[in-house]
Design a protein around this motif. Structure first.
Motif, PDB file in Angstrom:
ATOM      1  N   PRO A 183      18.849 -11.301  51.618  1.00 49.54           N
ATOM      2  CA  PRO A 183      19.958 -10.421  51.259  1.00 49.54           C
ATOM      3  C   PRO A 183      19.827  -9.798  49.871  1.00 49.54           C
ATOM      4  O   PRO A 183      20.488  -8.801  49.585  1.00 49.54           O
ATOM      5  CB  PRO A 183      21.183 -11.330  51.342  1.00 49.54           C
ATOM      6  CG  PRO A 183      20.667 -12.710  51.233  1.00 49.54           C
ATOM      7  CD  PRO A 183      19.259 -12.696  51.744  1.00 49.54           C
ATOM      8  N   LYS A 184      18.973 -10.342  49.015  1.00 53.40           N
ATOM      9  CA  LYS A 184      18.803  -9.780  47.668  1.00 53.40           C
ATOM     10  C   LYS A 184      17.779  -8.653  47.640  1.00 53.40           C
ATOM     11  O   LYS A 184      17.976  -7.637  47.001  1.00 53.40           O
ATOM     12  CB  LYS A 184      18.414 -10.877  46.688  1.00 53.40           C
ATOM     13  CG  LYS A 184      19.513 -11.892  46.460  1.00 53.40           C
ATOM     14  CD  LYS A 184      19.081 -12.943  45.480  1.00 53.40           C
ATOM     15  CE  LYS A 184      20.211 -13.962  45.307  1.00 53.40           C
ATOM     16  NZ  LYS A 184      19.816 -15.063  44.431  1.00 53.40           N
ATOM     17  N   THR A 185      16.650  -8.859  48.326  1.00 49.93           N
ATOM     18  CA  THR A 185      15.565  -7.870  48.281  1.00 49.93           C
ATOM     19  C   THR A 185      15.516  -6.990  49.519  1.00 49.93           C
ATOM     20  O   THR A 185      14.787  -6.003  49.533  1.00 49.93           O
ATOM     21  CB  THR A 185      14.208  -8.574  48.136  1.00 49.93           C
ATOM     22  OG1 THR A 185      13.995  -9.406  49.282  1.00 49.93           O
ATOM     23  CG2 THR A 185      14.148  -9.402  46.876  1.00 49.93           C
ATOM     24  N   TYR A 186      16.261  -7.368  50.560  1.00 47.85           N
ATOM     25  CA  TYR A 186      16.263  -6.665  51.848  1.00 47.85           C
ATOM     26  C   TYR A 186      14.868  -6.625  52.477  1.00 47.85           C
ATOM     27  O   TYR A 186      14.512  -5.684  53.163  1.00 47.85           O
ATOM     28  CB  TYR A 186      16.842  -5.258  51.718  1.00 47.85           C
ATOM     29  CG  TYR A 186      18.279  -5.283  51.280  1.00 47.85           C
ATOM     30  CD1 TYR A 186      19.276  -5.685  52.153  1.00 47.85           C
ATOM     31  CD2 TYR A 186      18.640  -4.924  49.989  1.00 47.85           C
ATOM     32  CE1 TYR A 186      20.598  -5.722  51.766  1.00 47.85           C
ATOM     33  CE2 TYR A 186      19.955  -4.972  49.577  1.00 47.85           C
ATOM     34  CZ  TYR A 186      20.926  -5.370  50.466  1.00 47.85           C
ATOM     35  OH  TYR A 186      22.226  -5.423  50.075  1.00 47.85           O
ATOM     36  N   LYS A 187      14.102  -7.649  52.228  1.00 43.46           N
ATOM     37  CA  LYS A 187      12.794  -7.790  52.862  1.00 43.46           C
ATOM     38  C   LYS A 187      12.890  -8.835  53.958  1.00 43.46           C
ATOM     39  O   LYS A 187      13.724  -9.733  53.915  1.00 43.46           O
ATOM     40  CB  LYS A 187      11.739  -8.221  51.843  1.00 43.46           C
ATOM     41  CG  LYS A 187      11.376  -7.137  50.861  1.00 43.46           C
ATOM     42  CD  LYS A 187      10.214  -7.576  50.008  1.00 43.46           C
ATOM     43  CE  LYS A 187       9.757  -6.432  49.122  1.00 43.46           C
ATOM     44  NZ  LYS A 187       8.538  -6.772  48.387  1.00 43.46           N
ATOM     45  N   ALA A 188      12.007  -8.712  54.930  1.00 44.17           N
ATOM     46  CA  ALA A 188      11.929  -9.701  56.000  1.00 44.17           C
ATOM     47  C   ALA A 188      11.140 -10.900  55.491  1.00 44.17           C
ATOM     48  O   ALA A 188      10.019 -10.751  54.996  1.00 44.17           O
ATOM     49  CB  ALA A 188      11.249  -9.109  57.224  1.00 44.17           C
ATOM     50  N   VAL A 189      11.729 -12.087  55.592  1.00 42.18           N
ATOM     51  CA  VAL A 189      11.060 -13.322  55.190  1.00 42.18           C
ATOM     52  C   VAL A 189      10.557 -13.991  56.461  1.00 42.18           C
ATOM     53  O   VAL A 189      11.332 -14.401  57.316  1.00 42.18           O
ATOM     54  CB  VAL A 189      12.022 -14.256  54.428  1.00 42.18           C
ATOM     55  CG1 VAL A 189      11.298 -15.541  54.056  1.00 42.18           C
ATOM     56  CG2 VAL A 189      12.582 -13.567  53.207  1.00 42.18           C
ATOM     57  N   VAL A 190       9.249 -14.077  56.578  1.00 39.89           N
ATOM     58  CA  VAL A 190       8.619 -14.641  57.765  1.00 39.89           C
ATOM     59  C   VAL A 190       8.124 -16.043  57.438  1.00 39.89           C
ATOM     60  O   VAL A 190       7.370 -16.240  56.485  1.00 39.89           O
ATOM     61  CB  VAL A 190       7.441 -13.757  58.241  1.00 39.89           C
ATOM     62  CG1 VAL A 190       6.767 -14.364  59.452  1.00 39.89           C
ATOM     63  CG2 VAL A 190       7.917 -12.351  58.531  1.00 39.89           C
ATOM     64  N   THR A 191       8.582 -17.013  58.209  1.00 40.07           N
ATOM     65  CA  THR A 191       8.124 -18.387  58.070  1.00 40.07           C
ATOM     66  C   THR A 191       7.195 -18.680  59.240  1.00 40.07           C
ATOM     67  O   THR A 191       7.548 -18.411  60.393  1.00 40.07           O
ATOM     68  CB  THR A 191       9.314 -19.367  58.095  1.00 40.07           C
ATOM     69  OG1 THR A 191      10.235 -18.989  57.078  1.00 40.07           O
ATOM     70  CG2 THR A 191       8.857 -20.784  57.856  1.00 40.07           C
TER      71      THR A 191
ATOM     72  N   THR B  97       5.411 -19.140  53.985  1.00 38.23           N
ATOM     73  CA  THR B  97       6.275 -17.968  54.114  1.00 38.23           C
ATOM     74  C   THR B  97       5.592 -16.763  53.495  1.00 38.23           C
ATOM     75  O   THR B  97       4.688 -16.891  52.664  1.00 38.23           O
ATOM     76  CB  THR B  97       7.647 -18.172  53.428  1.00 38.23           C
ATOM     77  OG1 THR B  97       7.431 -18.437  52.045  1.00 38.23           O
ATOM     78  CG2 THR B  97       8.434 -19.292  54.052  1.00 38.23           C
ATOM     79  N   ALA B  98       6.056 -15.587  53.909  1.00 34.15           N
ATOM     80  CA  ALA B  98       5.596 -14.318  53.359  1.00 34.15           C
ATOM     81  C   ALA B  98       6.735 -13.317  53.498  1.00 34.15           C
ATOM     82  O   ALA B  98       7.549 -13.419  54.417  1.00 34.15           O
ATOM     83  CB  ALA B  98       4.351 -13.828  54.096  1.00 34.15           C
ATOM     84  N   LYS B  99       6.807 -12.338  52.580  1.00 38.74           N
ATOM     85  CA  LYS B  99       7.873 -11.333  52.605  1.00 38.74           C
ATOM     86  C   LYS B  99       7.270  -9.961  52.883  1.00 38.74           C
ATOM     87  O   LYS B  99       6.239  -9.601  52.336  1.00 38.74           O
ATOM     88  CB  LYS B  99       8.618 -11.312  51.274  1.00 38.74           C
ATOM     89  CG  LYS B  99       9.383 -12.582  51.002  1.00 38.74           C
ATOM     90  CD  LYS B  99      10.165 -12.490  49.714  1.00 38.74           C
ATOM     91  CE  LYS B  99      10.939 -13.777  49.479  1.00 38.74           C
ATOM     92  NZ  LYS B  99      11.768 -13.693  48.287  1.00 38.74           N
ATOM     93  N   TYR B 100       7.965  -9.216  53.757  1.00 44.38           N
ATOM     94  CA  TYR B 100       7.481  -7.912  54.199  1.00 44.38           C
ATOM     95  C   TYR B 100       8.575  -6.859  54.093  1.00 44.38           C
ATOM     96  O   TYR B 100       9.754  -7.173  54.191  1.00 44.38           O
ATOM     97  CB  TYR B 100       7.065  -7.966  55.675  1.00 44.38           C
ATOM     98  CG  TYR B 100       5.872  -8.825  55.952  1.00 44.38           C
ATOM     99  CD1 TYR B 100       4.602  -8.281  55.945  1.00 44.38           C
ATOM    100  CD2 TYR B 100       6.013 -10.177  56.224  1.00 44.38           C
ATOM    101  CE1 TYR B 100       3.501  -9.069  56.203  1.00 44.38           C
ATOM    102  CE2 TYR B 100       4.916 -10.957  56.481  1.00 44.38           C
ATOM    103  CZ  TYR B 100       3.661 -10.406  56.471  1.00 44.38           C
ATOM    104  OH  TYR B 100       2.576 -11.179  56.728  1.00 44.38           O
ATOM    105  N   ASN B 101       8.152  -5.589  53.957  1.00 46.85           N
ATOM    106  CA  ASN B 101       9.099  -4.490  54.108  1.00 46.85           C
ATOM    107  C   ASN B 101       9.243  -4.170  55.592  1.00 46.85           C
ATOM    108  O   ASN B 101      10.228  -4.506  56.184  1.00 46.85           O
ATOM    109  CB  ASN B 101       8.671  -3.271  53.295  1.00 46.85           C
ATOM    110  CG  ASN B 101       9.069  -3.406  51.841  1.00 46.85           C
ATOM    111  OD1 ASN B 101      10.079  -4.011  51.521  1.00 46.85           O
ATOM    112  ND2 ASN B 101       8.266  -2.855  50.958  1.00 46.85           N
ATOM    113  N   PRO B 102       8.255  -3.516  56.237  1.00 48.72           N
ATOM    114  CA  PRO B 102       8.367  -3.344  57.693  1.00 48.72           C
ATOM    115  C   PRO B 102       7.636  -4.473  58.417  1.00 48.72           C
ATOM    116  O   PRO B 102       6.519  -4.827  58.052  1.00 48.72           O
ATOM    117  CB  PRO B 102       7.684  -2.000  57.950  1.00 48.72           C
ATOM    118  CG  PRO B 102       6.690  -1.858  56.852  1.00 48.72           C
ATOM    119  CD  PRO B 102       7.240  -2.629  55.673  1.00 48.72           C
TER     120      PRO B 102
END
Length: 166
Positions: A73-81, A41-46
């Motif tokens: 829902p906590k960080t409002y970042k897109a979590v990509v799996t 997984t990785a987390k992104y803004n846009p």
């Protein structure tokens, strides 16, 4: 009678072509997540232009595919799996970035390999990410910068002095 026979044959051809496209798309999807793979997984803004099924590349080669995208829902970042082929290890200091595939909007995830000897474990999270860049925003900033430079130089765009004296 000939017209209805012709229309029926054209209908069969259309259904056959649609079936071929459906079969092809299902084949592509089944190749996106092979059985001999693991999840990261990785987390992104846009995360524009990335969707389930997008390609994951390392050194220009396809090594995986995006499996799921969700909003934290906590960080409002897109979590990509995404899935990675077994045997392809990712150093834990690597960066995963959204790379544009061209001007028409296609994009993929590109892994920029780090130099660490420690690897991200199966099911782990890659910490370093770079989201997508909005081309329209970049172009508007460049245009705004050029306009400010012209106004700072005294060029109001009014033409030459010769034309003003006539």
């Amino acid at each position: 009678m000939r017209e209805s026979l012709f229309e029926t044959l054209v209908g069969f051809v259309v259904v056959a072509v649609a079936g071929t496209f459906l079969w092809f798309s299902l084949q592509q999807r089944s190749e996106a997540a092979p059985r001999d793979s693991y999840m990261l997984t990785a987390k992104y803004n846009p995360i524009d232009s990335i969707y389930s099924g997008s390609v994951v590349r390392m050194a220009g080669l396809k090594v995986g595919a995006v499996d799921d995208i969700a909003l934290d829902p906590k960080t409002y970042k897109a979590v990509v799996t995404f899935t990675m082929r077994k045997g392809v290890q990712v150093p834990d200091d690597s960066t995963v970035q959204v790379i544009s595939d061209g001007l028409l909007g296609g994009a993929y995830l590109g892994i920029l390999v780090g130099g660490s000897f420690d690897y991200v474990p199966e099911g782990g999270t890659i910490e370093f990410t770079r989201g997508s860049v909005d081309l329209l925003t970049v172009l508007s900033e460049v245009a705004g910068s050029a306009a400010r430079n012209n106004s700072d130089n005294g060029d109001a765009g009014g033409g030459s002095e010769e034309g003003a004296t006539r």
